[in-house]
Design a protein around this motif. Structure first.
Motif, PDB file in Angstrom:
ATOM      1  N   ALA A 121      -5.869   5.560   3.100  1.00 10.73           N
ATOM      2  CA  ALA A 121      -4.637   5.003   3.674  1.00 10.73           C
ATOM      3  C   ALA A 121      -4.051   5.968   4.703  1.00 10.73           C
ATOM      4  O   ALA A 121      -3.586   5.546   5.765  1.00 10.73           O
ATOM      5  CB  ALA A 121      -3.624   4.711   2.573  1.00 10.73           C
ATOM      6  N   LEU A 122      -4.083   7.248   4.402  1.00  8.59           N
ATOM      7  CA  LEU A 122      -3.591   8.252   5.346  1.00  8.59           C
ATOM      8  C   LEU A 122      -4.434   8.259   6.622  1.00  8.59           C
ATOM      9  O   LEU A 122      -3.890   8.327   7.730  1.00  8.59           O
ATOM     10  CB  LEU A 122      -3.594   9.634   4.694  1.00  8.59           C
ATOM     11  CG  LEU A 122      -3.156  10.791   5.585  1.00  8.59           C
ATOM     12  CD1 LEU A 122      -1.693  10.637   5.971  1.00  8.59           C
ATOM     13  CD2 LEU A 122      -3.392  12.112   4.888  1.00  8.59           C
ATOM     14  N   LEU A 127      -8.473  -1.716   0.885  1.00  6.22           N
ATOM     15  CA  LEU A 127      -7.929  -0.650   0.048  1.00  6.22           C
ATOM     16  C   LEU A 127      -7.177  -1.212  -1.153  1.00  6.22           C
ATOM     17  O   LEU A 127      -7.225  -0.630  -2.242  1.00  6.22           O
ATOM     18  CB  LEU A 127      -7.005   0.254   0.861  1.00  6.22           C
ATOM     19  CG  LEU A 127      -7.675   1.195   1.848  1.00  6.22           C
ATOM     20  CD1 LEU A 127      -6.628   1.984   2.605  1.00  6.22           C
ATOM     21  CD2 LEU A 127      -8.620   2.130   1.137  1.00  6.22           C
ATOM     22  N   VAL A 130      -8.166   6.371  -2.343  1.00  5.49           N
ATOM     23  CA  VAL A 130      -7.367   5.309  -1.721  1.00  5.49           C
ATOM     24  C   VAL A 130      -6.235   5.933  -0.913  1.00  5.49           C
ATOM     25  O   VAL A 130      -5.949   5.503   0.211  1.00  5.49           O
ATOM     26  CB  VAL A 130      -6.825   4.328  -2.782  1.00  5.49           C
ATOM     27  CG1 VAL A 130      -5.857   3.338  -2.163  1.00  5.49           C
ATOM     28  CG2 VAL A 130      -7.959   3.594  -3.464  1.00  5.49           C
ATOM     29  N   LYS A 131      -5.602   6.957  -1.463  1.00 11.60           N
ATOM     30  CA  LYS A 131      -4.520   7.630  -0.745  1.00 11.60           C
ATOM     31  C   LYS A 131      -5.037   8.288   0.531  1.00 11.60           C
ATOM     32  O   LYS A 131      -4.395   8.198   1.582  1.00 11.60           O
ATOM     33  CB  LYS A 131      -3.875   8.682  -1.638  1.00 11.60           C
ATOM     34  CG  LYS A 131      -3.098   8.098  -2.792  1.00 11.60           C
ATOM     35  CD  LYS A 131      -2.501   9.186  -3.650  1.00 11.60           C
ATOM     36  CE  LYS A 131      -1.736   8.609  -4.823  1.00 11.60           C
ATOM     37  NZ  LYS A 131      -1.086   9.646  -5.624  1.00 11.60           N
ATOM     38  N   CYS A 161       0.595   4.000  -2.929  1.00 14.85           N
ATOM     39  CA  CYS A 161       0.230   5.401  -2.671  1.00 14.85           C
ATOM     40  C   CYS A 161       1.247   6.368  -3.265  1.00 14.85           C
ATOM     41  O   CYS A 161       0.919   7.526  -3.517  1.00 14.85           O
ATOM     42  CB  CYS A 161       0.074   5.646  -1.173  1.00 14.85           C
ATOM     43  SG  CYS A 161      -1.441   4.964  -0.507  1.00 14.85           S
ATOM     44  N   ARG A 162       2.438   5.921  -3.506  1.00  9.94           N
ATOM     45  CA  ARG A 162       3.453   6.766  -4.129  1.00  9.94           C
ATOM     46  C   ARG A 162       3.287   6.829  -5.649  1.00  9.94           C
ATOM     47  O   ARG A 162       3.900   7.664  -6.301  1.00  9.94           O
ATOM     48  CB  ARG A 162       4.841   6.239  -3.775  1.00  9.94           C
ATOM     49  CG  ARG A 162       5.100   6.336  -2.269  1.00  9.94           C
ATOM     50  CD  ARG A 162       6.417   5.782  -1.891  1.00  9.94           C
ATOM     51  NE  ARG A 162       7.470   6.566  -2.540  1.00  9.94           N
ATOM     52  CZ  ARG A 162       8.735   6.218  -2.568  1.00  9.94           C
ATOM     53  NH1 ARG A 162       9.115   5.094  -1.988  1.00  9.94           N
ATOM     54  NH2 ARG A 162       9.637   6.960  -3.165  1.00  9.94           N
ATOM     55  N   LEU A 179       0.833  -1.205   0.000  1.00 14.05           N
ATOM     56  CA  LEU A 179       0.000   0.000   0.000  1.00 14.05           C
ATOM     57  C   LEU A 179       0.871   1.260   0.000  1.00 14.05           C
ATOM     58  O   LEU A 179       0.543   2.245  -0.656  1.00 14.05           O
ATOM     59  CB  LEU A 179      -0.953  -0.001   1.193  1.00 14.05           C
ATOM     60  CG  LEU A 179      -1.982   1.114   1.227  1.00 14.05           C
ATOM     61  CD1 LEU A 179      -2.887   1.058   0.000  1.00 14.05           C
ATOM     62  CD2 LEU A 179      -2.814   1.040   2.484  1.00 14.05           C
ATOM     63  N   TRP A 180       1.984   1.226   0.706  1.00 16.10           N
ATOM     64  CA  TRP A 180       2.913   2.365   0.717  1.00 16.10           C
ATOM     65  C   TRP A 180       3.420   2.658  -0.696  1.00 16.10           C
ATOM     66  O   TRP A 180       3.394   3.789  -1.155  1.00 16.10           O
ATOM     67  CB  TRP A 180       4.069   2.070   1.664  1.00 16.10           C
ATOM     68  CG  TRP A 180       5.199   3.040   1.532  1.00 16.10           C
ATOM     69  CD1 TRP A 180       6.376   2.829   0.886  1.00 16.10           C
ATOM     70  CD2 TRP A 180       5.249   4.376   2.027  1.00 16.10           C
ATOM     71  NE1 TRP A 180       7.169   3.946   0.967  1.00 16.10           N
ATOM     72  CE2 TRP A 180       6.493   4.920   1.660  1.00 16.10           C
ATOM     73  CE3 TRP A 180       4.375   5.164   2.755  1.00 16.10           C
ATOM     74  CZ2 TRP A 180       6.880   6.209   1.984  1.00 16.10           C
ATOM     75  CZ3 TRP A 180       4.756   6.449   3.085  1.00 16.10           C
ATOM     76  CH2 TRP A 180       5.989   6.961   2.706  1.00 16.10           C
ATOM     77  N   THR A 221      -2.625   5.928  -8.620  1.00 13.37           N
ATOM     78  CA  THR A 221      -3.481   5.481  -7.523  1.00 13.37           C
ATOM     79  C   THR A 221      -4.586   6.510  -7.293  1.00 13.37           C
ATOM     80  O   THR A 221      -4.314   7.705  -7.218  1.00 13.37           O
ATOM     81  CB  THR A 221      -2.662   5.301  -6.234  1.00 13.37           C
ATOM     82  OG1 THR A 221      -1.656   4.328  -6.482  1.00 13.37           O
ATOM     83  CG2 THR A 221      -3.523   4.840  -5.082  1.00 13.37           C
ATOM     84  N   LEU A 230      -7.320  -0.672  -5.974  1.00 13.33           N
ATOM     85  CA  LEU A 230      -6.208  -0.209  -6.796  1.00 13.33           C
ATOM     86  C   LEU A 230      -6.335  -0.737  -8.217  1.00 13.33           C
ATOM     87  O   LEU A 230      -6.783  -1.874  -8.421  1.00 13.33           O
ATOM     88  CB  LEU A 230      -4.882  -0.684  -6.212  1.00 13.33           C
ATOM     89  CG  LEU A 230      -4.462  -0.080  -4.884  1.00 13.33           C
ATOM     90  CD1 LEU A 230      -3.214  -0.774  -4.371  1.00 13.33           C
ATOM     91  CD2 LEU A 230      -4.227   1.401  -5.035  1.00 13.33           C
TER      92      LEU A 230
END
Length: 97
Positions: free
Chosen positions: A35-36, A72, A31-32, A22-23, A18-19, A27, A76
């Motif tokens: 995740a945050l 999550l 979702v970002k 998100c980069r 997931l990290w 994405t 994606l």
């Protein structure tokens, strides 16, 4: 038989996937943001169940990680998920069979 170590490794791998996802600019923003919010809740001192209740206080954090991260990952795009998994697999040591 369910093994706690295998579960922890799987959740840890999913967090890393997931990290990396998100980069990636492809994405989706939702979702970002989700995740945050999950990360902020887990590290936040304010919980539904206070962490000073031994073991019981961690259940909301563990449940959120165990259910929220895989949910999550389902949102994606396939190519983003594939790239993130490849990046995570390159970083993690090979598992024992």
């Amino acid at each position: 038989m369910f093994r706690l170590g295998r579960f922890i490794r799987a959740v840890g791998r999913d967090i890393l996937v997931l990290w990396y996802a998100c980069r990636n600019p492809a994405t989706p923003l939702l979702v970002k943001i989700a995740a945050l919010l999950i990360a902020l809740y887990v590290i936040s001192p304010i919980d539904l169940v206070p962490d000073w209740f031994v073991l019981l206080g961690w259940t909301d954090d563990i449940t959120l990680l165990a259910l929220g991260i895989p949910a999550l990952l389902r949102f994606l795009p396939e190519h983003v998920l594939h790239e993130a998994r490849s990046a995570a697999d390159g970083l993690l040591p090979r598992s024992r069979s």
